[in-house]
Motif scaffolding. Structure first.
Motif, PDB file in Angstrom:
ATOM      1  N   LEU A 232     -13.331  -3.754  -7.405  1.00 52.51           N
ATOM      2  CA  LEU A 232     -14.483  -4.409  -6.795  1.00 52.51           C
ATOM      3  C   LEU A 232     -14.410  -4.140  -5.290  1.00 52.51           C
ATOM      4  CD1 LEU A 232     -14.254  -7.776  -8.768  1.00 52.51           C
ATOM      5  CD2 LEU A 232     -15.701  -5.804  -9.287  1.00 52.51           C
ATOM      6  N   ALA A 233     -15.186  -3.170  -4.839  1.00 51.88           N
ATOM      7  CA  ALA A 233     -15.092  -2.683  -3.459  1.00 51.88           C
ATOM      8  C   ALA A 233     -16.261  -3.205  -2.635  1.00 51.88           C
ATOM      9  CB  ALA A 233     -15.076  -1.157  -3.447  1.00 51.88           C
ATOM     10  N   LYS A 234     -15.943  -3.954  -1.606  1.00 48.47           N
ATOM     11  CA  LYS A 234     -16.986  -4.524  -0.749  1.00 48.47           C
ATOM     12  C   LYS A 234     -17.429  -3.507   0.291  1.00 48.47           C
ATOM     13  CE  LYS A 234     -18.117  -8.671   1.894  1.00 48.47           C
ATOM     14  NZ  LYS A 234     -17.614  -9.923   2.502  1.00 48.47           N
ATOM     15  N   THR A 235     -18.733  -3.295   0.399  1.00 44.35           N
ATOM     16  CA  THR A 235     -19.302  -2.329   1.329  1.00 44.35           C
ATOM     17  C   THR A 235     -20.549  -2.912   1.971  1.00 44.35           C
ATOM     18  OG1 THR A 235     -20.727  -1.283  -0.319  1.00 44.35           O
ATOM     19  CG2 THR A 235     -18.482  -0.420  -0.106  1.00 44.35           C
ATOM     20  N   ILE A 236     -21.181  -2.136   2.826  1.00 45.81           N
ATOM     21  CA  ILE A 236     -22.462  -2.506   3.445  1.00 45.81           C
ATOM     22  C   ILE A 236     -23.489  -1.461   3.039  1.00 45.81           C
ATOM     23  CG2 ILE A 236     -23.736  -2.755   5.610  1.00 45.81           C
ATOM     24  CD1 ILE A 236     -21.164  -3.785   6.887  1.00 45.81           C
ATOM     25  N   LYS A 237     -24.592  -1.904   2.472  1.00 44.32           N
ATOM     26  CA  LYS A 237     -25.635  -0.966   2.064  1.00 44.32           C
ATOM     27  C   LYS A 237     -26.264  -0.347   3.321  1.00 44.32           C
ATOM     28  CE  LYS A 237     -29.072  -0.340  -1.529  1.00 44.32           C
ATOM     29  NZ  LYS A 237     -29.719  -0.937  -2.702  1.00 44.32           N
ATOM     30  N   GLY A 238     -26.376   0.972   3.313  1.00 47.91           N
ATOM     31  CA  GLY A 238     -26.906   1.666   4.478  1.00 47.91           C
ATOM     32  C   GLY A 238     -25.886   1.868   5.576  1.00 47.91           C
TER      33      GLY A 238
ATOM     34  N   TRP B 212     -11.479  -6.161   2.333  1.00 48.58           N
ATOM     35  CA  TRP B 212     -11.419  -5.992   3.789  1.00 48.58           C
ATOM     36  C   TRP B 212     -10.696  -4.707   4.171  1.00 48.58           C
ATOM     37  CZ3 TRP B 212     -14.839  -9.198   5.154  1.00 48.58           C
ATOM     38  CH2 TRP B 212     -14.942 -10.468   4.571  1.00 48.58           C
ATOM     39  N   ASP B 213     -11.110  -4.105   5.297  1.00 43.14           N
ATOM     40  CA  ASP B 213     -10.419  -2.916   5.773  1.00 43.14           C
ATOM     41  C   ASP B 213      -9.211  -3.315   6.620  1.00 43.14           C
ATOM     42  OD1 ASP B 213     -11.225  -3.483   8.384  1.00 43.14           O
ATOM     43  OD2 ASP B 213     -12.585  -1.773   8.553  1.00 43.14           O
ATOM     44  N   ARG B 214      -8.520  -2.329   7.142  1.00 40.08           N
ATOM     45  CA  ARG B 214      -7.245  -2.577   7.823  1.00 40.08           C
ATOM     46  C   ARG B 214      -7.401  -3.380   9.114  1.00 40.08           C
ATOM     47  NH1 ARG B 214      -6.380   3.780   9.017  1.00 40.08           N
ATOM     48  NH2 ARG B 214      -7.589   3.825   7.091  1.00 40.08           N
ATOM     49  N   SER B 215      -8.599  -3.435   9.704  1.00 43.53           N
ATOM     50  CA  SER B 215      -8.771  -4.179  10.953  1.00 43.53           C
ATOM     51  C   SER B 215      -8.566  -5.677  10.763  1.00 43.53           C
ATOM     52  CB  SER B 215     -10.161  -3.907  11.546  1.00 43.53           C
ATOM     53  OG  SER B 215     -11.181  -4.387  10.678  1.00 43.53           O
ATOM     54  N   TRP B 216      -8.662  -6.150   9.519  1.00 44.29           N
ATOM     55  CA  TRP B 216      -8.423  -7.571   9.237  1.00 44.29           C
ATOM     56  C   TRP B 216      -6.944  -7.886   9.046  1.00 44.29           C
ATOM     57  CZ3 TRP B 216     -12.035 -11.452   9.261  1.00 44.29           C
ATOM     58  CH2 TRP B 216     -13.382 -11.072   9.270  1.00 44.29           C
ATOM     59  N   ASP B 217      -6.115  -6.880   8.841  1.00 41.65           N
ATOM     60  CA  ASP B 217      -4.704  -7.139   8.528  1.00 41.65           C
ATOM     61  C   ASP B 217      -4.002  -8.002   9.572  1.00 41.65           C
ATOM     62  OD1 ASP B 217      -5.063  -5.720   6.229  1.00 41.65           O
ATOM     63  OD2 ASP B 217      -4.012  -3.918   6.898  1.00 41.65           O
TER      64      ASP B 217
ATOM     65  N   GLU C 175       0.833  -1.197   0.000  1.00 42.68           N
ATOM     66  CA  GLU C 175       0.000   0.000   0.000  1.00 42.68           C
ATOM     67  C   GLU C 175       0.870   1.251   0.000  1.00 42.68           C
ATOM     68  OE1 GLU C 175      -2.634  -0.208   3.284  1.00 42.68           O
ATOM     69  OE2 GLU C 175      -3.639  -2.035   2.584  1.00 42.68           O
ATOM     70  N   PRO C 176       0.532   2.256  -0.805  1.00 44.98           N
ATOM     71  CA  PRO C 176       1.329   3.490  -0.853  1.00 44.98           C
ATOM     72  C   PRO C 176       1.040   4.379   0.346  1.00 44.98           C
ATOM     73  CG  PRO C 176      -0.573   3.702  -2.263  1.00 44.98           C
ATOM     74  CD  PRO C 176      -0.609   2.286  -1.743  1.00 44.98           C
ATOM     75  N   PHE C 177       1.860   5.379   0.517  1.00 43.45           N
ATOM     76  CA  PHE C 177       1.633   6.385   1.547  1.00 43.45           C
ATOM     77  C   PHE C 177       0.338   7.124   1.241  1.00 43.45           C
ATOM     78  CE2 PHE C 177       2.055  10.943   2.590  1.00 43.45           C
ATOM     79  CZ  PHE C 177       2.081  10.845   3.981  1.00 43.45           C
ATOM     80  N   PHE C 178      -0.493   7.312   2.273  1.00 42.72           N
ATOM     81  CA  PHE C 178      -1.749   8.050   2.104  1.00 42.72           C
ATOM     82  C   PHE C 178      -1.473   9.531   2.339  1.00 42.72           C
ATOM     83  CE2 PHE C 178      -5.734   9.759   3.974  1.00 42.72           C
ATOM     84  CZ  PHE C 178      -6.545   9.586   2.858  1.00 42.72           C
ATOM     85  N   PRO C 179      -1.619  10.380   1.331  1.00 38.69           N
ATOM     86  CA  PRO C 179      -1.199  11.779   1.438  1.00 38.69           C
ATOM     87  C   PRO C 179      -2.205  12.690   2.120  1.00 38.69           C
ATOM     88  CG  PRO C 179      -2.029  11.358  -0.746  1.00 38.69           C
ATOM     89  CD  PRO C 179      -2.092  10.048  -0.023  1.00 38.69           C
ATOM     90  N   GLY C 180      -3.399  12.189   2.393  1.00 37.32           N
ATOM     91  CA  GLY C 180      -4.422  13.058   2.956  1.00 37.32           C
ATOM     92  C   GLY C 180      -4.377  13.109   4.468  1.00 37.32           C
TER      93      GLY C 180
ATOM     94  N   ASP D 275     -12.698   2.033   3.913  1.00 38.17           N
ATOM     95  CA  ASP D 275     -11.380   2.350   4.470  1.00 38.17           C
ATOM     96  C   ASP D 275     -10.635   3.279   3.511  1.00 38.17           C
ATOM     97  OD1 ASP D 275      -8.621   2.301   5.215  1.00 38.17           O
ATOM     98  OD2 ASP D 275      -8.909   0.376   6.216  1.00 38.17           O
ATOM     99  N   HIS D 276     -10.460   4.536   3.919  1.00 32.28           N
ATOM    100  CA  HIS D 276      -9.863   5.545   3.040  1.00 32.28           C
ATOM    101  C   HIS D 276      -8.473   5.146   2.548  1.00 32.28           C
ATOM    102  CE1 HIS D 276     -12.364   9.431   3.683  1.00 32.28           C
ATOM    103  NE2 HIS D 276     -13.132   8.365   3.738  1.00 32.28           N
ATOM    104  N   ARG D 277      -7.657   4.588   3.393  1.00 31.91           N
ATOM    105  CA  ARG D 277      -6.297   4.253   2.981  1.00 31.91           C
ATOM    106  C   ARG D 277      -6.290   3.146   1.940  1.00 31.91           C
ATOM    107  NH1 ARG D 277      -2.183   6.331   6.170  1.00 31.91           N
ATOM    108  NH2 ARG D 277      -2.927   7.525   7.971  1.00 31.91           N
ATOM    109  N   LYS D 278      -7.123   2.159   2.126  1.00 31.41           N
ATOM    110  CA  LYS D 278      -7.140   1.052   1.161  1.00 31.41           C
ATOM    111  C   LYS D 278      -7.823   1.474  -0.146  1.00 31.41           C
ATOM    112  CE  LYS D 278      -6.527  -2.658   4.467  1.00 31.41           C
ATOM    113  NZ  LYS D 278      -5.153  -2.990   4.012  1.00 31.41           N
ATOM    114  N   ILE D 279      -8.805   2.360  -0.042  1.00 30.44           N
ATOM    115  CA  ILE D 279      -9.430   2.900  -1.255  1.00 30.44           C
ATOM    116  C   ILE D 279      -8.401   3.710  -2.040  1.00 30.44           C
ATOM    117  CG2 ILE D 279     -11.185   4.477  -2.144  1.00 30.44           C
ATOM    118  CD1 ILE D 279     -12.857   3.768   0.374  1.00 30.44           C
ATOM    119  N   TYR D 280      -7.660   4.534  -1.334  1.00 33.20           N
ATOM    120  CA  TYR D 280      -6.632   5.333  -2.004  1.00 33.20           C
ATOM    121  C   TYR D 280      -5.632   4.432  -2.729  1.00 33.20           C
ATOM    122  CZ  TYR D 280      -2.780   8.560  -2.811  1.00 33.20           C
ATOM    123  OH  TYR D 280      -1.791   9.298  -3.412  1.00 33.20           O
ATOM    124  N   ALA D 281      -5.214   3.354  -2.077  1.00 34.78           N
ATOM    125  CA  ALA D 281      -4.259   2.431  -2.699  1.00 34.78           C
ATOM    126  C   ALA D 281      -4.840   1.831  -3.974  1.00 34.78           C
ATOM    127  CB  ALA D 281      -3.885   1.329  -1.708  1.00 34.78           C
TER     128      ALA D 281
END
Length: 910
Positions: free
Chosen positions: A402-408, A309-314, A81-86, A380-386
């Motif tokens: 292909l981004a997994k999310t939860i509706k609502g 998956w977001d970073r909590s699964w890492d 994953e690259p550095f997140f600049p935000g 997850d902003h960092r993983k989306i950015y990557a």
């Protein structure tokens, strides 16, 4: 060549099946090594080794077939994953404010007395995806080019409005006018992305699901086309399409993936919001839609990035030495994941982790709340950015994320992951309080308990808002924004139209060919010629347009890397990276998408293009009518040609080819100006006026539809006293009756005008009837004018009442009036109420069939002899001829015998 016995057939999904084994001993060593890995370290270890070998083989450029799918984990590993600049903290605050305002806007739109609806769950699931795009990727138009083209998911529009509100692009008054475009004008907001309704804001209409994906593909292609032809520098433009996983069920969503891969459109990224739900339930309850879509896109040649998956699964995945966690992820169906999104941490512990000791051990140190908040990658902003960065930097292929999310997501337990969440539009006070707490917003209980929930704005000088402005300024301006920078085109002079107005002399040509001849003259114009974009679905030769091959050439970014089979012919098939003709294969949907992208280039890139889309018979308006509505919404301009038109003219083709109704379909589209011309001189005036209206100084957001035919006829020269206004308004008297004493009027359109001329002659010579023949170039425009007049009269009774053009034009003409065309009767019947006299129509109602033109016209009773009987019938009703004449005429012309009809002209594909 090795014999069959020397070959070792390898049949393992997707690998070559006939590969000779030149070194069996070495092969056996490799197989033994694999067997040992399985026996000693287990199947998971052996699987890992095989995947690494495939990866290394690709690095060494060894040709290895693509795998159809990969594990149910993120494509980009944590270490890559690259550095997140935000500033993630500020971005989170911005997103929380956006989420709140989007939901409140829809909820307030449900207040008593309004109840206009709206959707909040789609944006709730995709909000982070958009936010990362807005903050770091979507280029605006302030640098003078077209910026990026972003196709927003239609149901996510409340979130886009909510963000624009924070940026002071929209006011609170605008948000409260959501879906109230007329009653709250000029502050109303359209329900979905509608450029026609909000022409300074939205660029691309997307909510007719499936049209966004195909539109994005052809927009990316059009960007490359314009760059190759040096019309506009589109090298910095990137096309982003935000789509739903349920939307991918639409044929248009996946049907044209291969053209994007074939042409290497690395300026295109699909972002599929995989919240696992359609409008009413799971997308693949028993399956895994992300895995399925990965296989489809990989097979089509796309680069696939899974964001699961977001970073909590890492940390958990880092512990998964034997692959048991990945295996559980791989084997859990979507329907179960949807259930996990609505259940407690204890439930997830028991049902996801609980039946395997190794899995239970992974989460022993985690609380139920921590397990509950093991999240999905699309939030997850960092993983989306990557993922976005990898997509933007990938070369040679289009990319799908292909981004997994939860509706609502974040809306609370009554919304998140529920089957009914798409239809839920209003939050209760309890919902609002929970939502506020989750977003950490400074809104009091009292504000939520007293009337409509308030909008939230942190203040113009807050760090959040300044951050938003700074990010957009660095990316070239605000998105979405629609800007029209195009200048009017210098239009051709009268000389360009002269040859077509002269007629065809002794030669018989179809109206399709008359149009093609005019087009050839227009394309010779030094200023205008390069702006024509010719589009056809594999039918250029049918329409006589192969004459353009040598000069205009067919666009192919790779050029022509083969010797054409017809290279020795004068009109040989020629492809070129700078070709002007788009040959989109047998795909009317693809052609119409090209038409829309080209027709809106004047706004997208500030450079007008003049698309000319020629399709076969009914396979335009009937087959892709939804896209023509999309074209009108996108304010696209251009010419659409329904070639080989008519229910009886396309002889021999039969039921599904015989078009007798597309003019009626065209009449339903307010952006479509439709004509049914009979002769070349009419076509010349219509096209000239179309260029003026669409590309001149006072340009209009319309497109022109002309139905032209494949029956060869002699085209007369333009009459000296030609009624140009009548041609353009929809009706002009082409031939006044010269003999006979009983007056009548025949109104005909398109290919029926010659039948009317023949009927005029018969009526005069055999029945003493003096009939005028009127060419009704547009039944649709006559009706549109009459409706406008009636609307004005209804609302202005104190003013002098206006008269429809058709009524004024026909006043003084002595009836009866008989209308005839190669269309169903409903087409000419559009004007019946405004014709000043008795009116009867003849038409080709019913299914078409294969036969000679004459037999078909006799069957439908629209040929010259049937017109004669139609006129006599109306005259008999008025007592102007004896009724006995009707039976005499029917017997004389053998109208009940289809085989007695003259078969008519044969051939004439063009």
């Amino acid at each position: 060549m090795a014999s069959g016995s020397d070959r070792n057939p390898i049949i393992i999904g997707g690998l070559p099946s006939q590969v000779p084994d030149f070194d069996p001993e070495e092969t056996q060593e490799w197989l033994d090594s694999l067997d040992a890995a399985v026996d000693e370290r287990g199947r998971e270890r052996a699987r890992y080794l095989m995947l690494r070998l495939i990866e290394r083989a690709r690095e060494k450029r060894v040709a290895v077939p693509e795998m159809r799918s990969t594990d149910y984990v993120n494509t980009i590993p944590t270490k890559a994953e690259p550095f997140f600049p935000g500033n993630e903290e500020i971005e989170r605050k911005v997103l929380n404010a956006t989420r709140w305002n989007a939901a409140v806007m829809v909820s307030r739109a449900q207040r008593p007395g309004i109840g206009v609806g709206g959707h909040i769950a789609t944006f709730a699931s995709s909000a982070s995806l958009y936010d990362v795009g807005f903050n770091h990727f979507f280029r605006g138009k302030d640098e003078g080019d077209g910026g990026d083209q972003v196709f927003f998911q239609g149901h996510a529009s409340p979130g886009i409005y909510a963000r624009a509100f924070l940026l002071d692009r929209l006011s609170e008054q605008n948000l409260d006018a959501f879906r109230q475009e007329k009653s709250k004008a000029p502050h109303g907001l359209s329900s979905y992305p509608h450029p026609r309704l909000m022409p300074d804001f939205w660029e691309f209409p997307t909510v007719s699901m499936g049209l966004g994906p195909i539109g994005a593909i052809y927009q990316a292609r059009m960007n490359r086309y314009m760059h190759a032809r040096e019309i506009a520098d589109t090298s910095k433009s990137h096309v982003w399409a935000f789509l739903g996983d349920g939307e991918m069920d639409e044929p248009e969503s996946l049907g044209q993936l291969t053209i994007a891969a074939r042409e290497g459109l690395d300026n295109l990224t699909f972002v599929v919001n995989c919240n696992l739900q359609r409008l009413d339930g799971p997308v693949r309850g028993n399956g895994k839609v992300i895995q399925e879509l990965e296989s489809v896109f990989r097979g089509a040649g796309w680069n696939v990035i899974k964001l699961v998956w977001d970073r909590s699964w890492d940390p958990l995945l880092a512990q998964d030495r034997d692959g048991v966690l990945v295996n559980r992820m791989n084997t859990t169906p979507d329907g179960q994941y949807q259930t996990y999104a609505t259940e407690s941490g204890a439930y997830i512990r028991e049902h996801f982790f609980g039946d395997d000791q190794r899995l239970r051990a992974m989460v022993e140190g985690m609380t139920d709340d921590q397990i509950l908040h093991l999240g999905r990658g699309g939030h997850d902003h960092r993983k989306i950015y990557a993922a976005f960065k990898a997509a933007k930097e990938h070369k040679g292929q289009p990319t799908v994320i292909l981004a997994k999310t939860i509706k609502g997501w974040t809306l609370g337990p009554n919304f998140e992951g529920r089957n009914a969440t798409h239809q839920m539009k209003k939050l209760t006070v309890a919902d609002l309080k929970g939502f506020r707490d989750r977003l950490h917003l400074p809104i009091s209980d009292k504000e939520l308990e007293s009337g409509a929930p308030p909008y939230y704005h942190p203040g113009r000088d807050s760090e959040e808002i300044q951050y938003m402005h700074d990010r957009r300024n660095s990316l070239g301006g605000y998105v979405p924004t629609r800007v029209v920078r195009a200048e009017p085109l210098a239009l051709p002079d009268e000389k360009t139209y002269a040859s077509v107005k002269k007629g065809s002399g002794q030669q018989s040509i179809a109206t399709t060919m008359a149009f093609v001849r005019l087009l050839k003259d227009l394309m010779r114009d030094k200023e205008l010629g390069k702006r024509f974009v010719l589009i056809a679905p594999d039918e250029y030769r049918t329409f006589g347009m192969d004459s353009f091959f040598p000069s205009a050439k067919i666009y192919n970014p790779l050029g022509q890397q083969y010797e054409s089979v017809d290279r020795d012919l004068l009109l040989a098939y020629k492809e070129s990276p700078t070709g002007q003709m788009l040959h989109d294969g047998i795909s009317e949907a693809g052609c119409t998408a090209s038409l829309i992208a080209a027709g809106s280039a004047y706004a997208t890139h500030g450079e007008p293009l003049i698309p000319v889309y020629v399709f076969y018979s009914m396979f335009g308006f009937q087959r892709t009518g939804d896209q023509f509505w999309q074209m009108a919404d996108q304010l696209a301009r251009g010419f659409v040609l329904g070639a080989t038109a008519g229910r009886t003219t396309l002889t021999g083709e039969g039921l599904q080819h015989a078009d007798g109704h597309s003019q009626l379909l065209a009449s339903t589209n307010p952006g479509c100006v439709a004509y049914d011309p009979a002769y070349g001189f009419e076509i010349a005036h219509i096209v000239q006026d179309g260029l003026r209206r669409m590309y001149g100084p006072d340009s209009e957001n319309v497109f022109y539809y002309l139905t032209v035919y494949n029956e060869p006829i002699q085209h007369p020269a333009e009459p000296e006293s030609v009624d140009v206004e009548g041609i353009l308004k929809g009706i002009h008297r082409y031939s006044a009756g010269t003999s006979g004493s009983i007056p009548a009027q025949i109104m005909a359109s398109g290919v029926a005008v010659p039948w009317a001329i023949e009927a005029q002659k018969i009526l005069a010579e055999e029945w003493n009837v003096k009939a005028d023949v009127w060419s009704a170039t547009s039944w649709n425009e006559l009706r549109r004018d009459a409706i406008d007049v009636e609307r004005h009269n209804l609302l202005h009774p104190e003013e002098e009442q206006r008269v429809p053009y058709v009524t004024r034009k026909l006043t003084g003409a002595q009836g009866p009036f008989v209308a005839v065309s190669d269309w169903m009767r409903a087409v000419p019947d559009q004007i019946a109420r405004w014709v000043p006299g008795s009116y009867q129509s003849l038409g080709a109602d019913g299914f078409g069939f294969a036969d000679t033109r004459g037999a078909a016209r006799r069957f439908f009773h629209i040929d010259a002899q049937s017109i004669v009987v139609g006129v006599l019938t109306e005259l008999a009703k008025e007592g102007k001829v004896d009724r006995s004449a009707l039976k005499q005429a029917i017997d004389r012309y053998q109208l009940l015998d289809v085989s007695a009809a003259d078969p008519g002209a044969a051939g004439g594909d063009a």
